[in-house]
Design a protein around this motif. Structure first.
Motif, mmCIF file in Angstrom:
data_model
loop_
_atom_site.group_PDB
_atom_site.id
_atom_site.type_symbol
_atom_site.label_atom_id
_atom_site.label_comp_id
_atom_site.label_asym_id
_atom_site.label_seq_id
_atom_site.Cartn_x
_atom_site.Cartn_y
_atom_site.Cartn_z
ATOM 1 N N UNK A 1 0.788 -1.224 0.000
ATOM 2 C CA UNK A 1 0.000 0.000 0.000
ATOM 3 C C UNK A 1 0.815 1.265 0.000
ATOM 4 N N UNK A 2 2.150 1.152 0.040
ATOM 5 C CA UNK A 2 3.020 2.332 0.020
ATOM 6 C C UNK A 2 4.173 2.046 -0.934
ATOM 7 N N UNK A 3 4.400 2.955 -1.885
ATOM 8 C CA UNK A 3 5.478 2.803 -2.869
ATOM 9 C C UNK A 3 6.344 4.054 -2.849
ATOM 10 N N UNK A 4 7.647 3.851 -2.769
ATOM 11 C CA UNK A 4 8.635 4.922 -2.867
ATOM 12 C C UNK A 4 9.537 4.606 -4.046
ATOM 13 N N UNK A 5 9.635 5.531 -4.986
ATOM 14 C CA UNK A 5 10.436 5.238 -6.175
ATOM 15 C C UNK A 5 11.030 6.506 -6.770
ATOM 16 N N UNK A 6 12.159 6.327 -7.448
ATOM 17 C CA UNK A 6 12.691 7.381 -8.317
ATOM 18 C C UNK A 6 12.894 6.834 -9.732
ATOM 19 N N UNK A 7 12.277 5.670 -10.013
ATOM 20 C CA UNK A 7 12.372 5.073 -11.344
ATOM 21 C C UNK A 7 11.583 5.917 -12.339
ATOM 22 N N UNK A 8 12.158 6.104 -13.516
ATOM 23 C CA UNK A 8 11.489 6.897 -14.556
ATOM 24 C C UNK A 8 11.350 6.043 -15.818
ATOM 25 N N UNK A 9 10.391 6.440 -16.665
ATOM 26 C CA UNK A 9 10.228 5.747 -17.945
ATOM 27 C C UNK A 9 9.573 4.388 -17.838
ATOM 28 N N UNK A 10 8.879 4.140 -16.731
ATOM 29 C CA UNK A 10 8.178 2.858 -16.552
ATOM 30 C C UNK A 10 6.726 3.154 -16.184
ATOM 31 N N UNK A 11 5.851 3.315 -17.158
ATOM 32 C CA UNK A 11 4.459 3.650 -16.870
ATOM 33 C C UNK A 11 3.777 2.660 -15.937
ATOM 34 N N UNK A 12 4.182 1.406 -15.957
ATOM 35 C CA UNK A 12 3.548 0.404 -15.107
ATOM 36 C C UNK A 12 3.864 0.583 -13.630
ATOM 37 N N UNK A 13 4.866 1.458 -13.319
ATOM 38 C CA UNK A 13 5.179 1.781 -11.933
ATOM 39 C C UNK A 13 4.537 3.091 -11.478
ATOM 40 N N UNK A 14 3.752 3.718 -12.334
ATOM 41 C CA UNK A 14 3.149 4.999 -12.006
ATOM 42 C C UNK A 14 2.025 4.839 -10.984
ATOM 43 N N UNK A 15 1.665 5.942 -10.386
ATOM 44 C CA UNK A 15 0.528 5.935 -9.453
ATOM 45 C C UNK A 15 -0.732 5.481 -10.160
ATOM 46 N N UNK A 16 -0.947 5.979 -11.377
ATOM 47 C CA UNK A 16 -2.175 5.645 -12.100
ATOM 48 C C UNK A 16 -2.293 4.136 -12.319
ATOM 49 N N UNK A 17 -1.181 3.496 -12.684
ATOM 50 C CA UNK A 17 -1.217 2.061 -12.945
ATOM 51 C C UNK A 17 -1.352 1.253 -11.660
ATOM 52 N N UNK A 18 -0.548 1.574 -10.652
ATOM 53 C CA UNK A 18 -0.536 0.765 -9.436
ATOM 54 C C UNK A 18 -1.779 0.985 -8.576
ATOM 55 N N UNK A 19 -2.370 2.175 -8.645
ATOM 56 C CA UNK A 19 -3.570 2.428 -7.836
ATOM 57 C C UNK A 19 -4.777 1.659 -8.348
ATOM 58 N N UNK A 20 -4.707 1.142 -9.567
ATOM 59 C CA UNK A 20 -5.788 0.275 -10.044
ATOM 60 C C UNK A 20 -5.833 -1.021 -9.232
ATOM 61 N N UNK A 21 -4.667 -1.452 -8.760
ATOM 62 C CA UNK A 21 -4.607 -2.657 -7.931
ATOM 63 C C UNK A 21 -4.835 -2.347 -6.453
ATOM 64 N N UNK A 22 -4.613 -1.095 -6.054
ATOM 65 C CA UNK A 22 -4.799 -0.688 -4.651
ATOM 66 C C UNK A 22 -5.297 0.756 -4.642
#
Length: 389
Positions: free
Chosen positions: A90-111
């Motif tokens: 339920x909590x993600x910390x990242x500085x990865x760029x260029x990976x849409x599947x790691x975005x808030x929009x993508x991951x919030x669909x699962x949570x």
């Protein structure tokens, strides 16, 4: 202190300093921080400095107390593992760029109540690192000797450090709100904004807007009295007088009260005021320098013992005495061996803080997958496909 954040789980997908520091700050307070790396490690896995074995001392230093899992980010199965981890924590910390599947929009669909903090270079999404941000904000032109024309870069990654601590604070604030309202959060944290905010908070931006171009003053303390002095034997000390009492004690110990008082009268100055001590810093330093030059470090130490004077000898990292320091404990770091390492500097007085080694890359892959409900056969199938290492 190690249990303050017990029950809090954070998924960290990161590299270098800012994001790993944010995660480690939470881990040292008891959070279960799962660092997710690509197979073989991220860009910082071999970052200098290195141990004789080739293990990165930066990587091990920034990832103490975390768990580590390695995943193939290029495979659908690997990305699904990361998504499931994010949804579970339920909590993600990242500085990865260029990976849409790691975005808030993508991951919030699962949570839907996901808390997602993204460290970026600049607010427009363009890239930046500590050293380029520092150059842009202006500090290299007020750092260094007064007669030095070129910019002077810093060694300490100050903006990365501030950014990492802002990240930890932001995640805890968002988690507190979620515990009250059930709402998730999308938080963006541009590194450039961190530097710009601190330049403003410290008065540099306001000073510039009011028409003053900050001067280089070398090792002098801006706006007060402080400077380095050479001692007999070649050592140097930094001496700072932040208050009237500090300055009075310095003058008394060095036997310069009457001389300084006469200088004050001749200049029409008031050395009880920070500004006047700063304006006449070179004259004051010229009076003090001979006293220091005639004394060894041991003599200066004895002279200042029990006084209000703020001072310290200059030391190299190799000269630091870590034994007996309450912050420092001994760990057995994989890939490095036995060494002394710091715990969290937050001291709650419970006496339970102790450093925990960084994991081996991918060390907890099986255990983390088991936490998601995958059995041995499921893990074996993922490994056979190369989705996890």
């Amino acid at each position: 202190m190690a249990t303050m954040l017990e029950g809090l789980r954070v998924v960290e997908i990161s590299s270098f300093v800012a994001a790993p520091l944010g995660g480690m700050t939470l881990a040292q307070l008891g959070a279960d921080v799962v660092r997710v790396d690509p197979v073989g490690g991220a860009a910082d896995v071999r970052r200098w400095p290195l141990a004789p074995s080739g293990t990165s001392l930066l990587w091990t230093g920034m990832n103490k107390g975390k768990r580590s899992i390695t995943v193939d980010f290029r495979s659908a199965e690997g990305r699904d593992v990361v998504t499931r981890l994010a949804a579970d924590a339920g909590i993600v910390l990242t500085n990865a760029v260029g990976r849409p599947w790691l975005s808030y929009e993508a991951l919030s669909e699962a949570r839907p109540d996901l808390i997602h903090l993204q460290i970026e270079g600049r607010h427009d999404g363009s890239a930046a690192v500590d050293y380029t941000v520092n150059a842009e904000v202006g500090f290299p032109f007020v750092t260094g000797p007064p007669d030095h024309g070129a910019p002077v870069n810093h060694v300490l990654p100050a903006w990365d450090m501030a950014c990492g601590l802002y990240a930890a604070t932001g995640l805890l604030a968002a988690e507190r709100r979620r515990s009250r309202t059930g709402e998730g959060a999308r938080i963006r944290l541009p590194l450039h904004d961190v530097a710009l905010a601190m330049a403003g908070n410290l008065g540099f931006l306001a000073e510039a807007q009011l028409g003053h171009d900050r001067e280089r003053v070398g090792n002098y303390l801006f706006g007060g009295f402080g400077r380095d002095f050479a001692l007999a034997g070649g050592r140097r000390v930094m001496v700072v007088a932040l208050t009237t009492r500090h300055f009075a004690d310095l003058c008394e110990i060095t036997g310069l009260q009457e001389t300084v008082a006469e200088l004050e009268r001749l200049l029409g100055a008031d050395f009880g005021v920070d500004g006047d001590r700063y304006r006449h810093r070179e004259a004051l330093a010229a009076l003090l320098a001979p006293w220091f030059a005639e004394r060894t470090l041991e003599e200066v130490t004895e002279a200042f013992r029990g006084s209000a004077v703020l001072w310290a000898p200059y030391r190299r990292f190799t000269e630091l005495d870590l034994e007996g320091d309450p912050l420092i404990g001994e760990i057995d770091q994989p890939g490095v061996g036995r060494l002394r390492a710091p715990a969290s500097p937050l001291d709650t007085g419970t006496g339970d803080r102790a450093p925990v080694p960084a994991p081996r890359l991918g060390e907890h892959t099986d255990a983390v997958l088991a936490d998601l409900g995958l059995d041995a056969a499921d893990v074996a199938a993922l490994r056979a496909k190369g989705a996890v290492a």
